[in-house]
Design an enzyme around this catalytic site. Structure first.
Site, PDB file in Angstrom:
ATOM      1  N   SER A  11      44.630  44.042  69.025  1.00  0.00           N
ATOM      2  CA  SER A  11      43.779  45.188  69.354  1.00  0.00           C
ATOM      3  C   SER A  11      42.300  44.864  69.216  1.00  0.00           C
ATOM      4  O   SER A  11      41.445  45.661  69.605  1.00  0.00           O
ATOM      5  CB  SER A  11      44.124  46.380  68.453  1.00  0.00           C
ATOM      6  OG  SER A  11      43.906  46.061  67.089  1.00  0.00           O
ATOM      7  N   GLY A  12      41.964  43.694  68.663  1.00  0.00           N
ATOM      8  CA  GLY A  12      40.570  43.282  68.518  1.00  0.00           C
ATOM      9  C   GLY A  12      40.026  42.644  69.784  1.00  0.00           C
ATOM     10  O   GLY A  12      40.757  42.423  70.756  1.00  0.00           O
ATOM     11  N   GLY A  13      38.754  42.324  69.767  1.00  0.00           N
ATOM     12  CA  GLY A  13      38.098  41.798  70.963  1.00  0.00           C
ATOM     13  C   GLY A  13      38.680  40.491  71.459  1.00  0.00           C
ATOM     14  O   GLY A  13      39.028  40.352  72.640  1.00  0.00           O
ATOM     15  N   GLY A  15      41.561  39.079  70.441  1.00  0.00           N
ATOM     16  CA  GLY A  15      43.002  39.249  70.652  1.00  0.00           C
ATOM     17  C   GLY A  15      43.313  39.896  71.986  1.00  0.00           C
ATOM     18  O   GLY A  15      44.212  39.453  72.717  1.00  0.00           O
ATOM     19  N   SER A 135      36.644  29.989  62.413  1.00  0.00           N
ATOM     20  CA  SER A 135      35.263  30.441  62.605  1.00  0.00           C
ATOM     21  C   SER A 135      34.313  29.282  62.397  1.00  0.00           C
ATOM     22  O   SER A 135      34.624  28.318  61.686  1.00  0.00           O
ATOM     23  CB  SER A 135      34.933  31.559  61.606  1.00  0.00           C
ATOM     24  OG  SER A 135      33.541  31.825  61.565  1.00  0.00           O
ATOM     25  N   TYR A 148      34.675  34.924  53.577  1.00  0.00           N
ATOM     26  CA  TYR A 148      35.119  34.670  54.954  1.00  0.00           C
ATOM     27  C   TYR A 148      35.067  33.174  55.252  1.00  0.00           C
ATOM     28  O   TYR A 148      36.004  32.615  55.832  1.00  0.00           O
ATOM     29  CB  TYR A 148      34.227  35.446  55.922  1.00  0.00           C
ATOM     30  CG  TYR A 148      34.659  35.402  57.357  1.00  0.00           C
ATOM     31  CD1 TYR A 148      35.832  36.043  57.771  1.00  0.00           C
ATOM     32  CD2 TYR A 148      33.906  34.743  58.324  1.00  0.00           C
ATOM     33  CE1 TYR A 148      36.235  36.019  59.096  1.00  0.00           C
ATOM     34  CE2 TYR A 148      34.295  34.719  59.652  1.00  0.00           C
ATOM     35  CZ  TYR A 148      35.459  35.356  60.029  1.00  0.00           C
ATOM     36  OH  TYR A 148      35.850  35.325  61.339  1.00  0.00           O
TER      37      TYR A 148
END
Length: 240
Positions: A11-13, A15, A135, A148
């Site tokens: 549901s993320g950008g 993904g 990342s 992170y």
């Protein structure tokens, strides 16, 4: 032969962009999400045009139950794209122990257990692939994103080790390490802060989610059949 891919964080950008790319290529998709049910339902509606199987999986990957729910929902499988993640911003000394635990669970334990449990399904096929979305900060580290950076670095170490362990099985494992991407992760930044960020990137702009999805698609394809154990930076020259 039908191909099936599991996308966590669909549901993320990144993904969602990956789901569009793979759907266009004929992949059947397991679409994991947790809170963004509206986003996933809209995504499924848009993907129906491709006439593929779309299996939504709602699960909280910061919990043991959520991890096993994902694993138990998957039948046939040719690829995993682990795209789940959050990035709390602030001083490391201000983080709660609960936040630290949640970050370790979501970014480290969850992908490890999902890969461990689903590897037998992947290994049924002569060729299969796993892509972890790490990342730029997993490569070089960032102040105010210490946790992170830590968990994304752990993903890279896991990928390097497991890729060697299972290489002869035909299952390849790689990481994509995006830089700054136009997703909700940047919603907390002001326009002025984003302008400064763009000025630091040699290409001079943020990445589009589709540009990350294109690299993921490549790593799942036969065109990358001799690539495993690698970190592919997609950062506009920000870190080389």
């Amino acid at each position: 032969m039908k191909k099936y891919a599991l996308i966590t964080g669909a549901s993320g950008g990144i993904g969602a962009a990956t789901a569009f790319k793979l759907a266009h290529e004929g992949w059947n998709l397991y679409l994991h999400y947790y809170r963004n049910e509206t986003n996933i339902l809209e995504l499924i509606e848009k993907l129906k045009v491709f006439n593929i199987e779309l299996i939504p999986i709602c699960a909280d990957l910061t919990t043991e139950e959520g991890i096993h729910q994902v694993c138990n929902s998957v039948l046939n499988l040719n690829a995993i794209v682990y795209s789940s993640g959050v990035a709390p911003y602030g001083l490391f000394t201000d983080l709660s122990e609960q936040t630290i635990d949640d970050m370790l669970q979501l970014h480290v334990k969850s992908p490890l257990i999902i890969v461990q449990k689903l590897l037998p399904k992947l290994m049924k096929y002569p060729e299969s692939s796993i892509v972890l979305i790490s990342s730029i900060w997993g490569q070089t580290g960032s102040a105010c994103e210490v946790m992170y950076s830590t968990v994304k670095g752990a993903q890279i170490s896991f990928m390097k080790a497991i890729s060697k362990e299972i290489a002869r099985s035909g299952t390849r494992v790689n990481c994509v390490a995006p830089g700054a991407v136009k997703t909700n992760m940047l919603n907390g930044f002001s326009e002025e802060e984003l302008d400064v960020l763009e000025s630091e990137i040699p290409i001079g702009r943020l990445a589009e989610p589709k540009e990350i999805a294109d690299v993921i698609s490549f790593l799942l394809s036969k065109d990358s059949s001799y690539i495993t154990g690698q970190v592919i930076g997609v950062n506009g020259g920000w870190y080389t």
